[in-house]
Write an enzyme that holds these catalytic residues in place. Structure first.
Site, PDB file in Angstrom:
ATOM      1  N   ASP A   1       0.875  -1.173   0.000  1.00 20.04           N
ATOM      2  CA  ASP A   1       0.000   0.000   0.000  1.00 20.04           C
ATOM      3  C   ASP A   1       0.911   1.221   0.000  1.00 20.04           C
ATOM      4  O   ASP A   1       1.395   1.653   1.043  1.00 20.04           O
ATOM      5  CB  ASP A   1      -0.903  -0.008   1.240  1.00 20.04           C
ATOM      6  CG  ASP A   1      -1.823   1.200   1.282  1.00 20.04           C
ATOM      7  OD1 ASP A   1      -2.287   1.647   0.219  1.00 20.04           O
ATOM      8  OD2 ASP A   1      -2.068   1.713   2.402  1.00 20.04           O
TER       9      ASP A   1
ATOM     10  N   ASP B   1      -2.184   1.104   7.613  1.00 22.19           N
ATOM     11  CA  ASP B   1      -1.370   0.961   6.401  1.00 22.19           C
ATOM     12  C   ASP B   1      -0.980  -0.490   6.147  1.00 22.19           C
ATOM     13  O   ASP B   1      -1.036  -0.970   5.015  1.00 22.19           O
ATOM     14  CB  ASP B   1      -0.108   1.834   6.489  1.00 22.19           C
ATOM     15  CG  ASP B   1      -0.448   3.316   6.529  1.00 22.19           C
ATOM     16  OD1 ASP B   1      -1.073   3.807   5.570  1.00 22.19           O
ATOM     17  OD2 ASP B   1      -0.097   3.983   7.522  1.00 22.19           O
TER      18      ASP B   1
ATOM     19  N   GLU C   1      -1.456  -1.593  -4.663  1.00 21.64           N
ATOM     20  CA  GLU C   1      -2.693  -0.845  -4.884  1.00 21.64           C
ATOM     21  C   GLU C   1      -2.442   0.221  -5.943  1.00 21.64           C
ATOM     22  O   GLU C   1      -1.400   0.881  -5.931  1.00 21.64           O
ATOM     23  CB  GLU C   1      -3.156  -0.200  -3.580  1.00 21.64           C
ATOM     24  CG  GLU C   1      -4.485   0.494  -3.699  1.00 21.64           C
ATOM     25  CD  GLU C   1      -5.000   1.011  -2.376  1.00 21.64           C
ATOM     26  OE1 GLU C   1      -6.216   1.136  -2.233  1.00 21.64           O
ATOM     27  OE2 GLU C   1      -4.179   1.302  -1.474  1.00 21.64           O
TER      28      GLU C   1
END
Length: 168
Positions: A12, A144, A72
């Site tokens: 991420d 996160d 992502e």
């Protein structure tokens, strides 16, 4: 197709905090391996922060002997300068596994949310809750790292479908 577990690194990306998570996928079973956050020094020059991301994610790839990676896709916001900086961070994070010879899959935020929570507009609390349910040995996972584990879970689910489709 072997019965050996595949280690998947989920990422991420962020310039301030990049979440990472490693899971082992064996058939339909997932097992938590590790997770964490890379946080470059905020006072460092931009190029050094990017280098920190590249090196730290590369170290994760090597330490956990990852086989595949997933990241992502960029979330485009109203501030073009912020979006561009996030794109740079994403590139650094994406290059690290590629440098280690890993394929890097990309997934949209809505697809990740749908794969993990079942709803494409789930919030971070719902994602963290489902990650803890799917990977109970992960313990307390902050936002996160939870998002990164969600990316890895999504990749595990979608790669399994692709492998099954290829075998047919």
């Amino acid at each position: 197709m072997t019965n050996e577990a595949t280690r998947i690194l989920g990422l991420d990306p962020g310039l301030r905090r990049t979440g990472w998570g490693v899971v082992a996928a064996e058939g339909s079973r997932l097992r938590w391996i590790a997770h964490g956050v890379v946080a470059p020094p905020e006072t460092a020059p931009f190029s050094e922060r990017l280098l920190h991301l590249l090196e730290a994610v590369g170290a994760v790839c090597a330490e956990y002997d990852c086989d595949e990676a997933a990241i992502e896709e960029v979330f485009v916001n109203m501030n073009p300068a912020s979006t561009l900086k996030l794109g740079h961070a994403r590139a650094a994070v994406m290059l690290a596994p590629a440098r280690h010879g890993l394929s890097v899959a990309e997934y949209s935020p809505n697809l990740i949310k749908k794969a993990v929570v079942g709803a494409g507009h789930a919030d971070k609390t719902q994602i963290a809750f489902m990650v803890k349910r799917l990977l109970p040995t992960a313990g307390d996972v902050k936002a996160d790292a939870a998002d990164a584990l969600a990316v890895a879970i999504t990749h595990a689910q979608l790669r399994k479908r692709a492998l099954l489709a290829g075998a047919a």
